[in-house]
Scaffold this motif. Structure first.
Motif, PDB file in Angstrom:
ATOM      1  N   VAL A  44       0.862  -1.181   0.000  1.00  0.00           N
ATOM      2  CA  VAL A  44       0.000   0.000   0.000  1.00  0.00           C
ATOM      3  C   VAL A  44       0.901   1.234   0.000  1.00  0.00           C
ATOM      4  O   VAL A  44       1.796   1.361   0.836  1.00  0.00           O
ATOM      5  CB  VAL A  44      -0.911   0.012   1.247  1.00  0.00           C
ATOM      6  CG1 VAL A  44      -1.723   1.295   1.309  1.00  0.00           C
ATOM      7  CG2 VAL A  44      -1.832  -1.204   1.242  1.00  0.00           C
ATOM      8  N   ARG A  45       0.659   2.147  -0.944  1.00  0.00           N
ATOM      9  CA  ARG A  45       1.458   3.369  -1.050  1.00  0.00           C
ATOM     10  C   ARG A  45       0.688   4.605  -0.629  1.00  0.00           C
ATOM     11  O   ARG A  45       1.224   5.710  -0.603  1.00  0.00           O
ATOM     12  CB  ARG A  45       1.935   3.542  -2.497  1.00  0.00           C
ATOM     13  CG  ARG A  45       3.094   2.662  -2.856  1.00  0.00           C
ATOM     14  CD  ARG A  45       4.309   2.968  -2.006  1.00  0.00           C
ATOM     15  NE  ARG A  45       5.523   2.521  -2.660  1.00  0.00           N
ATOM     16  CZ  ARG A  45       6.721   2.655  -2.135  1.00  0.00           C
ATOM     17  NH1 ARG A  45       6.860   3.187  -0.943  1.00  0.00           N
ATOM     18  NH2 ARG A  45       7.773   2.233  -2.793  1.00  0.00           N
TER      19      ARG A  45
ATOM     20  N   ARG B  38      10.815  12.493  -3.306  1.00  0.00           N
ATOM     21  CA  ARG B  38      10.821  12.882  -1.885  1.00  0.00           C
ATOM     22  C   ARG B  38      10.591  14.378  -1.836  1.00  0.00           C
ATOM     23  O   ARG B  38      11.354  15.156  -2.410  1.00  0.00           O
ATOM     24  CB  ARG B  38      12.156  12.536  -1.230  1.00  0.00           C
ATOM     25  CG  ARG B  38      12.211  12.933   0.235  1.00  0.00           C
ATOM     26  CD  ARG B  38      13.562  12.577   0.855  1.00  0.00           C
ATOM     27  NE  ARG B  38      13.626  12.940   2.259  1.00  0.00           N
ATOM     28  CZ  ARG B  38      14.010  14.134   2.720  1.00  0.00           C
ATOM     29  NH1 ARG B  38      14.378  15.081   1.879  1.00  0.00           N
ATOM     30  NH2 ARG B  38      14.031  14.386   4.016  1.00  0.00           N
ATOM     31  N   LEU B  39       9.529  14.749  -1.161  1.00  0.00           N
ATOM     32  CA  LEU B  39       9.136  16.152  -1.119  1.00  0.00           C
ATOM     33  C   LEU B  39       9.356  16.688   0.294  1.00  0.00           C
ATOM     34  O   LEU B  39       8.984  16.036   1.274  1.00  0.00           O
ATOM     35  CB  LEU B  39       7.642  16.236  -1.484  1.00  0.00           C
ATOM     36  CG  LEU B  39       6.966  17.596  -1.497  1.00  0.00           C
ATOM     37  CD1 LEU B  39       7.573  18.496  -2.559  1.00  0.00           C
ATOM     38  CD2 LEU B  39       5.471  17.420  -1.753  1.00  0.00           C
ATOM     39  N   SER B  40       9.957  17.890   0.382  1.00  0.00           N
ATOM     40  CA  SER B  40      10.052  18.584   1.671  1.00  0.00           C
ATOM     41  C   SER B  40       8.959  19.628   1.707  1.00  0.00           C
ATOM     42  O   SER B  40       8.952  20.550   0.890  1.00  0.00           O
ATOM     43  CB  SER B  40      11.408  19.271   1.821  1.00  0.00           C
ATOM     44  OG  SER B  40      12.402  18.330   2.103  1.00  0.00           O
ATOM     45  N   LEU B  41       8.050  19.461   2.648  1.00  0.00           N
ATOM     46  CA  LEU B  41       6.954  20.424   2.784  1.00  0.00           C
ATOM     47  C   LEU B  41       7.525  21.665   3.474  1.00  0.00           C
ATOM     48  O   LEU B  41       8.078  21.577   4.576  1.00  0.00           O
ATOM     49  CB  LEU B  41       5.809  19.805   3.581  1.00  0.00           C
ATOM     50  CG  LEU B  41       5.251  18.496   2.993  1.00  0.00           C
ATOM     51  CD1 LEU B  41       4.256  17.848   3.958  1.00  0.00           C
ATOM     52  CD2 LEU B  41       4.596  18.737   1.642  1.00  0.00           C
ATOM     53  N   ILE B 150       8.854  19.134   6.485  1.00  0.00           N
ATOM     54  CA  ILE B 150       8.293  17.807   6.755  1.00  0.00           C
ATOM     55  C   ILE B 150       8.454  16.965   5.493  1.00  0.00           C
ATOM     56  O   ILE B 150       8.102  17.403   4.397  1.00  0.00           O
ATOM     57  CB  ILE B 150       6.810  17.925   7.155  1.00  0.00           C
ATOM     58  CG1 ILE B 150       6.673  18.751   8.450  1.00  0.00           C
ATOM     59  CG2 ILE B 150       6.179  16.543   7.319  1.00  0.00           C
ATOM     60  CD1 ILE B 150       5.247  19.091   8.825  1.00  0.00           C
ATOM     61  N   SER B 151       8.976  15.764   5.662  1.00  0.00           N
ATOM     62  CA  SER B 151       9.220  14.906   4.502  1.00  0.00           C
ATOM     63  C   SER B 151       7.947  14.177   4.086  1.00  0.00           C
ATOM     64  O   SER B 151       7.152  13.761   4.932  1.00  0.00           O
ATOM     65  CB  SER B 151      10.278  13.853   4.828  1.00  0.00           C
ATOM     66  OG  SER B 151      11.507  14.478   5.087  1.00  0.00           O
ATOM     67  N   ALA B 152       7.825  14.010   2.764  1.00  0.00           N
ATOM     68  CA  ALA B 152       6.717  13.223   2.228  1.00  0.00           C
ATOM     69  C   ALA B 152       7.244  12.391   1.072  1.00  0.00           C
ATOM     70  O   ALA B 152       8.088  12.845   0.294  1.00  0.00           O
ATOM     71  CB  ALA B 152       5.594  14.127   1.757  1.00  0.00           C
ATOM     72  N   LEU B 153       6.743  11.165   0.975  1.00  0.00           N
ATOM     73  CA  LEU B 153       7.046  10.316  -0.183  1.00  0.00           C
ATOM     74  C   LEU B 153       5.880  10.438  -1.151  1.00  0.00           C
ATOM     75  O   LEU B 153       4.724  10.174  -0.788  1.00  0.00           O
ATOM     76  CB  LEU B 153       7.218   8.856   0.245  1.00  0.00           C
ATOM     77  CG  LEU B 153       7.348   7.861  -0.917  1.00  0.00           C
ATOM     78  CD1 LEU B 153       8.607   8.095  -1.738  1.00  0.00           C
ATOM     79  CD2 LEU B 153       7.315   6.425  -0.414  1.00  0.00           C
TER      80      LEU B 153
END
Lengths: 137, 184
Positions: A44-45, B38-41, B150-153
């Motif tokens: 799940v992604r 990989r996103l930095s908010l 804040i990191s987000a994938l």
């Protein structure tokens, strides 16, 4: 099944997004999505949506029911694995919030988590390295 | 109490929605591969801006995001009790201000609204300023990222769109996967 594999090498394959409709079971719907897309193993992604009521497994082998509607799915992680008999099994674990925002967590019990309004899920196919050969379905 | 521990689970109940039952229960589309980012908010931005603007800049319009934990200067959410009007089975509450709060973990979907603008649908677990754990539907345009990124994938979905569309069965607009049209 006793799975003694500690490290399973592999790669990511296809990706699929689904909107799953009300009254479908959360766990079975993720398994059916894999059937629809031809995935044998997946992670799940991303997943969010709501349940009519939530049913989470407890440590003692019982279940905890959280009354809705709606119970919001606020965090979810999980995978789908092909079973030796050829069936697919989704294991989904997460956190839900009730109609007051209070949270509960645990594994989702298959067959007992009907979707309320919608469930949005992205699955990414997992291709174990050994399945590239004779065992590939 | 909204919970009960029972040795035998109750039979799951189904809800009757206002509109006609749609026999298609799983509406899915796939792509051969996903693109990951990989996103930095960014601190000081709303959660909506911090997701939409950088992804638009690299051509990502449809995606699923895993938002890792991080502090917010403002975190606002709502929950979904039954709709007293009966127009739908549930309706969102007024915004609940969690204050200067911490997002423990969240998932978000980026798609297009009915008006064709970027839409972010986000649910998350959070810790309020008072230290209580809560969860719900995050009001992304009202939430402001705290002092640290804040990191987000991001798992980008390409070759199809996530389009908000009116759903007759539930009587609300919902995100649906849709094949790309020539004018998209």
């Amino acid at each position: 099944m006793t799975d003694r594999t500690i490290v399973e090498s592999g790669s990511m394959g296809r990706v699929a997004y689904a909107r799953i409709a009300p009254n479908e079971d959360l766990v079975h719907a993720v398994e059916k999505l894999c059937l629809a897309e031809g995935f044998r193993n997946a992670f799940v992604r991303g997943a969010l949506g709501s349940l009519v009521d939530a049913c989470l497994e407890t440590a003692g082998g019982g279940v905890r029911q959280v009354q809705g509607p709606a119970v919001e799915i606020v965090s979810l992680a999980g995978e789908v694995r092909a079973q030796p008999d050829g069936s697919l099994r989704a294991s989904l674990s997460g956190v839900v919030a009730d109609t007051e925002g209070k949270v509960y967590g645990g594994p989702f019990v298959a067959g007992a988590n009907p979707i309320c309004m919608t469930f949005e899920v992205t699955l990414e196919e997992w291709l174990p390295a050994q399945m590239d050969t004779a065992t590939a379905a | 109490m909204r919970q009960a521990e029972t040795p035998n689970r109750a039979r799951p109940r189904l809800l009757i929605h206002p509109g006609r039952f749609n026999p298609v229960r799983i509406n899915s589309l796939g792509a051969p591969t996903a693109r990951h980012v990989r996103l930095s908010l960014a601190p000081g931005c709303t959660l909506y801006e911090a997701i939409v603007k950088p992804l638009a800049g690299i051509g990502i319009r449809n995606a699923s995001l895993t938002i890792l934990g991080g502090a917010f200067d403002v975190l606002s959410y709502c929950v979904a009790p039954p709709d007293p009007s009966g127009q739908a089975v549930i309706a969102y509450t007024a915004p609940i201000d969690a204050g200067t709060a911490y997002m423990v973990f969240g998932n978000a979907t980026l798609g297009r609204s009915l008006k064709g603008e970027p839409l972010v649908h986000c649910h998350a677990t959070l810790r309020t300023a008072a230290g209580e754990l809560r969860g719900g539907h995050i009001l992304t345009e009202d939430c402001v990222i705290g002092p640290q990124p804040i990191s987000a994938l991001v798992t980008s979905l390409e070759g199809f769109n996530l389009q908000q569309a009116y759903d007759p069965e539930t009587n609300i607009p919902l995100l649906q996967p849709r094949k790309e049209q020539a004018d998209d």
